[in-house]
Scaffold this motif. Structure first.
Motif, PDB file in Angstrom:
ATOM      1  N   GLU A 155       3.795  25.508  -6.196  1.00 44.29           N
ATOM      2  CA  GLU A 155       3.229  24.320  -6.751  1.00 44.29           C
ATOM      3  C   GLU A 155       4.166  23.389  -6.023  1.00 44.29           C
ATOM      4  N   PHE A 156       3.635  22.265  -5.760  1.00 51.80           N
ATOM      5  CA  PHE A 156       4.380  21.025  -5.264  1.00 51.80           C
ATOM      6  C   PHE A 156       3.511  19.909  -5.481  1.00 51.80           C
ATOM      7  N   PRO A 157       3.859  18.526  -5.501  1.00 50.80           N
ATOM      8  CA  PRO A 157       3.124  17.339  -5.832  1.00 50.80           C
ATOM      9  C   PRO A 157       1.639  17.281  -5.142  1.00 50.80           C
ATOM     10  N   ASN A 158       0.968  16.577  -5.686  1.00 57.36           N
ATOM     11  CA  ASN A 158      -0.544  16.199  -4.932  1.00 57.36           C
ATOM     12  C   ASN A 158      -0.261  14.963  -4.437  1.00 57.36           C
ATOM     13  N   SER A 159      -0.764  14.530  -3.270  1.00 56.91           N
ATOM     14  CA  SER A 159      -1.118  12.853  -3.091  1.00 56.91           C
ATOM     15  C   SER A 159      -2.521  12.664  -3.289  1.00 56.91           C
ATOM     16  N   MET A 160      -3.509  13.657  -3.123  1.00 59.95           N
ATOM     17  CA  MET A 160      -4.766  13.381  -3.383  1.00 59.95           C
ATOM     18  C   MET A 160      -5.311  14.721  -3.828  1.00 59.95           C
ATOM     19  N   VAL A 161      -6.626  14.405  -4.605  1.00 61.47           N
ATOM     20  CA  VAL A 161      -7.446  15.514  -4.969  1.00 61.47           C
ATOM     21  C   VAL A 161      -8.873  15.235  -4.446  1.00 61.47           C
ATOM     22  N   VAL A 162      -9.564  16.318  -3.830  1.00 56.66           N
ATOM     23  CA  VAL A 162     -10.882  16.097  -3.240  1.00 56.66           C
ATOM     24  C   VAL A 162     -11.625  17.281  -3.820  1.00 56.66           C
ATOM     25  N   ASN A 163     -12.998  17.233  -3.407  1.00 54.04           N
ATOM     26  CA  ASN A 163     -13.909  18.154  -3.847  1.00 54.04           C
ATOM     27  C   ASN A 163     -15.005  18.659  -2.695  1.00 54.04           C
ATOM     28  N   ASP A 164     -14.228  18.064  -1.253  1.00 54.23           N
ATOM     29  CA  ASP A 164     -15.300  18.032  -0.335  1.00 54.23           C
ATOM     30  C   ASP A 164     -14.255  18.331   0.908  1.00 54.23           C
ATOM     31  N   THR A 165     -14.786  19.328   1.756  1.00 53.89           N
ATOM     32  CA  THR A 165     -13.954  19.935   2.743  1.00 53.89           C
ATOM     33  C   THR A 165     -13.725  18.937   4.019  1.00 53.89           C
ATOM     34  N   ASP A 166     -14.785  17.989   4.314  1.00 51.92           N
ATOM     35  CA  ASP A 166     -14.581  16.901   5.265  1.00 51.92           C
ATOM     36  C   ASP A 166     -13.610  15.950   4.612  1.00 51.92           C
ATOM     37  N   LEU A 167     -13.728  15.677   3.659  1.00 57.03           N
ATOM     38  CA  LEU A 167     -12.495  14.639   3.158  1.00 57.03           C
ATOM     39  C   LEU A 167     -11.210  15.237   2.981  1.00 57.03           C
ATOM     40  N   MET A 168     -10.846  16.563   2.937  1.00 54.47           N
ATOM     41  CA  MET A 168      -9.746  17.231   2.991  1.00 54.47           C
ATOM     42  C   MET A 168      -9.361  16.996   4.210  1.00 54.47           C
ATOM     43  N   ILE A 169     -10.082  17.201   5.458  1.00 54.98           N
ATOM     44  CA  ILE A 169      -9.915  17.164   6.807  1.00 54.98           C
ATOM     45  C   ILE A 169      -9.354  15.566   7.231  1.00 54.98           C
ATOM     46  N   ASP A 170     -10.129  14.724   6.706  1.00 56.00           N
ATOM     47  CA  ASP A 170     -10.140  13.437   7.073  1.00 56.00           C
ATOM     48  C   ASP A 170      -8.579  12.886   6.469  1.00 56.00           C
ATOM     49  N   ALA A 171      -8.425  13.128   5.053  1.00 55.27           N
ATOM     50  CA  ALA A 171      -7.533  12.684   4.459  1.00 55.27           C
ATOM     51  C   ALA A 171      -6.006  13.175   5.206  1.00 55.27           C
TER      52      ALA A 171
END
Length: 303
Positions: free
Chosen positions: A219-235
């Motif tokens: 567990e460590f801090p989140n900068s962002m939460v997404v529910n899309d894999t394209d967005l995961m890569i872009d971020a």
């Protein structure tokens, strides 16, 4: 003995039960809503029992409706497939064919090849539904699905399309410049991650690493939460934090340096991609040719 009229009524009843409304059932069956309503009324009159009760948002099954749905749904599907499989003996593959796939599987594996299937089997109307949600393909009216792992519901068959694959952790060069790269589990606490949220369960995906065969949840801090894999890569490419996705999806970025691997010795390994389908569905020629096509193309990709 089951008459043609009763068969049609049961088919319509099960469509209403799975879709949750007469309008949606009519759309799925491609018939007029009044015809659906009339068929339901006729079946209820024949049985002498109501099968649905209306609520403010949808119609719900009565106890009698639940028992009828549980008793007939799978049987109706098997009967339809049996008739189709016999009919297939005298003709080329044809008809509608529905498949559901997660976005990243579509983007990386299915997108480069689906057009060839459509050209090879011009009499098949292929429908591809891209969704990261967990789907019961039988209840949702799909013929096949693609997903990780071979754990499927009773009556389903899963065929492997890829070998097991690792889940990669990575950052952008900009993130590395500003924050450095963690060298240990403890270092992760000084960093931020881009977290994935599952659509169906609404749960956040835990980060699990492989520490010499032992699974460690970190567990460590989140900068962002997404529910899309394209967005995961872009971020991740935009330097917002440590991203994660199965290695083949970001192999090119890792190779050209636009993404930098993080804690690679601890990347966990997951089951590969499987195609899954009901054990009777594969008897239909239109389904069988797609299964064979996927096995053929995925094996070529692996070489």
């Amino acid at each position: 003995m089951l008459s043609g009229t009763t068969y049609s009524q049961l088919n319509i009843f099960n469509a209403i039960a799975t879709e949750g409304s007469i309008t949606k059932a009519a759309k799925k069956l491609e018939i007029a809503p009044p015809s659906v309503s009339n068929a339901l009324k006729a079946l209820e009159q024949q049985l002498g029992l109501p099968l649905f009760v209306r609520t403010t948002r949808r119609i719900e099954l009565t106890e009698a409706g639940k028992r009828l749905h549980q008793s007939t749904f799978a049987t109706m599907h098997e009967l339809a497939v049996a008739v189709e499989s016999v009919s297939d003996l005298s003709k080329a593959p044809s008809g509608k064919l529905r498949i559901t796939t997660p976005r990243f599987v579509y983007q990386h594996w299915l997108k480069p090849i689906y057009h060839e299937f459509c050209q090879r089997y011009g009499d098949i109307e292929l429908e591809i539904s891209v969704s990261d949600a967990t789907i019961n393909i039988l209840e949702e009216g799909f013929d096949l699905g693609l997903r990780f792992g071979d754990k499927v519901e009773p009556g389903m068959i899963a065929r492997p399309l890829t070998a097991p694959m690792r889940e990669a952790l990575f950052v952008s060069p900009e993130y590395q410049k500003q924050n450095g790269i963690p060298q240990s589990f403890e270092d992760l606490r000084q960093h931020k991650q881009i977290r994935y949220r599952f659509i169906s369960s609404n749960q956040l995906a835990p980060l699990q690493l492989d520490n010499h065969g032992q699974t460690i949840t970190v567990e460590f801090p989140n900068s962002m939460v997404v529910n899309d894999t394209d967005l995961m890569i872009d971020a991740s490419l935009n330097g917002l934090g440590i991203g994660r996705i199965v290695e083949p999806i970001v192999a090119d970025q890792l190779a050209n340096g636009s993404l930098i691997p993080v804690l690679e010795p601890y990347w966990p390994t997951y089951s590969g991609i499987y195609v899954y389908f009901h054990q009777n569905t594969q008897k239909a020629k239109r389904v069988r040719v797609l299964i064979d096509f996927l096995l053929e193309k995925f094996s070529q990709t692996a070489k």
